[in-house]
Design a protein around this motif. Structure first.
Motif, PDB file in Angstrom:
ATOM      1  N   LYS A 318       1.332  -0.905   0.153  1.00 43.70           N
ATOM      2  CA  LYS A 318      -0.263  -0.101   0.038  1.00 43.70           C
ATOM      3  C   LYS A 318       0.814   1.315   0.208  1.00 43.70           C
ATOM      4  O   LYS A 318       0.143   2.228  -0.513  1.00 43.70           O
ATOM      5  N   GLU A 321       2.753   1.969  -2.747  1.00 42.79           N
ATOM      6  CA  GLU A 321       1.454   2.270  -3.881  1.00 42.79           C
ATOM      7  C   GLU A 321       1.356   3.684  -4.106  1.00 42.79           C
ATOM      8  O   GLU A 321       1.003   4.496  -4.890  1.00 42.79           O
ATOM      9  N   GLU A 325       1.881   6.674  -6.665  1.00 43.29           N
ATOM     10  CA  GLU A 325       0.925   7.851  -6.640  1.00 43.29           C
ATOM     11  C   GLU A 325       1.121   9.249  -6.360  1.00 43.29           C
ATOM     12  O   GLU A 325       1.324  10.293  -7.577  1.00 43.29           O
TER      13      GLU A 325
END
Ligand SMILES: Nc1nc2c(ncn2[C@@H]2O[C@H](COP(=O)(O)OP(=O)(O)OP(=O)(O)O)[C@@H](O)[C@H]2O)c(=O)[nH]1
Ligand SMILES: [Mg+2]
Length: 414
Positions: A318, A321, A325
């Motif tokens: 996470k 990620e 992003e």
């Protein structure tokens, strides 16, 4: 039996047969907690039934039919019966069913139940959790009060129960059952159950896995929904005082099973299945909430290839990620900034060009005007000088004619 595990017999008393007693003692010491949610329209008899069930007088606030929205009022009481302490929370809907829009009636109830799950989950997720002395406010039993119309369920009843059946143990009851005749009541119960089934509403079923209560629970499942009567008024029947509702034509005894199902409800809710209601709340309803919530947050037990994933791995993934992003967003913003600067620059250049051309035009106009004026001046100068010349010539002529006339006069006098 597990491989590698052998059964041995004991040669004498060891003492671990006291484990169940240890458990009981610990539980008694800790005390218990139970939370009931009463859903039903204003004035249907919620408070009276709670008072009758627990043989006490809870604080009751009558509500009006003009509440702008449904509210939930929770009150917590410490009760004690012999040496068992119970922390009981009674939650009542206020103004339920008085709204024009159905969603306005059930949504606050759904939200309330979810909020209690959420705060338990938040406690569980803390690093320093204190679940042993946490006041658990999750709803263990939901008494749904059906109006004794003898006709059918209202659509609000069906919609609400459908919204709640995966979140809470629903026990439907027919309220004020003394206002409906015996044969009508029988038909009404059948009608309600078939409507619940055909709409796929899952109500709480008294459990059959514990042999000691399987028989009574099976029978009781067949009596649902319980038709109840509430009253805290005592009336003398024979030589005893009993809780009852007295009418000009007779007395309805709350605890008489020929009159209503109040005793059945009390048996099932309090004496036999309270612990199961608590357990189902934790293992079924809360578990479902927790699973959905954690999945929503991106946690998984296995990866797409069905290999187990630890919390740590999920967290790292996470985080990665998120960083990717973030980088993407940063790049986008930088590009956008450059683009904006370029645009602004072009705009400024254009404005400059425009100003320059305006300036040139004005300069040209000015030069033209100047030239025209100079031409005019020249013409004027020319005019002026020719005028001067003409004036001089005229004066000369005049002078000449004067002298000529003078001569004539002299000649005449002579
Ligand atoms: N006939 C009959 N009347 C009842 C019964 N239970 C309560 N009532 C009467 O219905 C009225 C409302 O009862 P409450 O218990 O205050 O109802 P409630 O649902 O708590 O009402 P709110 O909290 O104001 O929404 C009172 O006059 C009660 O005496 C019952 O079983 N049968
Ligand atoms: Mg009330």
């Amino acid at each position: 039996q597990d491989k590698g595990v052998r059964s041995l017999s004991l040669a004498g008393h060891v003492g671990f047969d006291s484990l169940p007693d240890q458990l009981v003692n610990k539980s008694i010491c800790q005390g218990f907690c139970f939370n009931i949610l009463c859903i039903g329209e204003t004035g249907i008899g919620k408070s009276t039934l709670m008072d009758t069930l627990f043989n006490t007088n809870f604080e009751n606030f009558e509500s009006s039919h003009f509440e702008p929205q449904v509210k939930l009022r929770a009150q917590t009481y410490d009760l004690q019966e012999s040496n068992v302490r119970l922390r009981l929370t009674v939650v009542n809907t206020v103004g339920f069913g008085d709204q024009m829009n159905k969603q306005e009636s059930y949504q606050p109830v759904v939200d309330y139940i979810d909020r209690q799950f959420e705060s338990y989950l938040q406690e569980e997720l803390k690093i320093k959790r204190s679940l042993h002395n946490y006041h658990d406010s999750r709803v263990h039993a939901c008494l749904y009060f059906i109006s004794p119309s003898g006709h059918s369920l209202k659509s609000l009843d069906l919609v609400t129960m459908k919204k709640l059946d995966s979140k809470v143990n629903i026990i439907p009851v027919i309220a004020k059952a003394d206002t409906i005749s015996k044969s009508e009541l029988h038909k009404f119960k059948i009608k309600i159950m078939s409507e619940l089934v055909s709409n796929g509403v899952q109500i709480y079923q008294f459990p059959l896995d514990d042999e000691t209560v399987a028989k009574v629970n099976t029978t009781m499942n067949g009596h649902l929904p319980f038709a109840v009567v509430g009253s805290t008024e005592e009336v003398s029947v024979g030589n005893k005082m009993v809780k009852a509702r007295q009418y000009p034509w007779g007395v309805v005894q709350v605890e008489n099973e020929n009159h209503c199902d109040f005793v059945k409800l009390r048996e099932m809710l309090i004496c036999v299945n309270m612990e199961d209601l608590r357990e189902q709340t934790h293992t079924r309803h809360y578990e479902l909430y927790r699973r959905c919530k954690l999945e929503e947050m991106g946690f998984k037990d296995t990866d797409p290839e069905c290999k187990p994933v630890s919390l740590q791995q999920t967290y790292e993934a996470k985080r990665q990620e998120f960083l990717v992003e973030l980088q993407k967003r940063e790049d986008e913003m930088r590009q956008m900034f450059v683009q904006r600067v370029k645009e602004k620059e072009a705009e400024l250049k254009e404005a400059e060009r425009e100003l320059q051309s305006r300036f040139e035009q004005l300069k040209r106009l000015h030069a033209e005007e100047k030239a025209a004026l100079e031409e005019k001046k020249r013409l004027l100068d020319e005019d002026q000088s020719s005028f001067g010349k003409r004036k001089a010539a005229a004066q000369l002529l005049q002078a000449q004619s004067l002298t000529a006339n003078g001569k004539k006069d002299k000649d005449r006098k002579k």
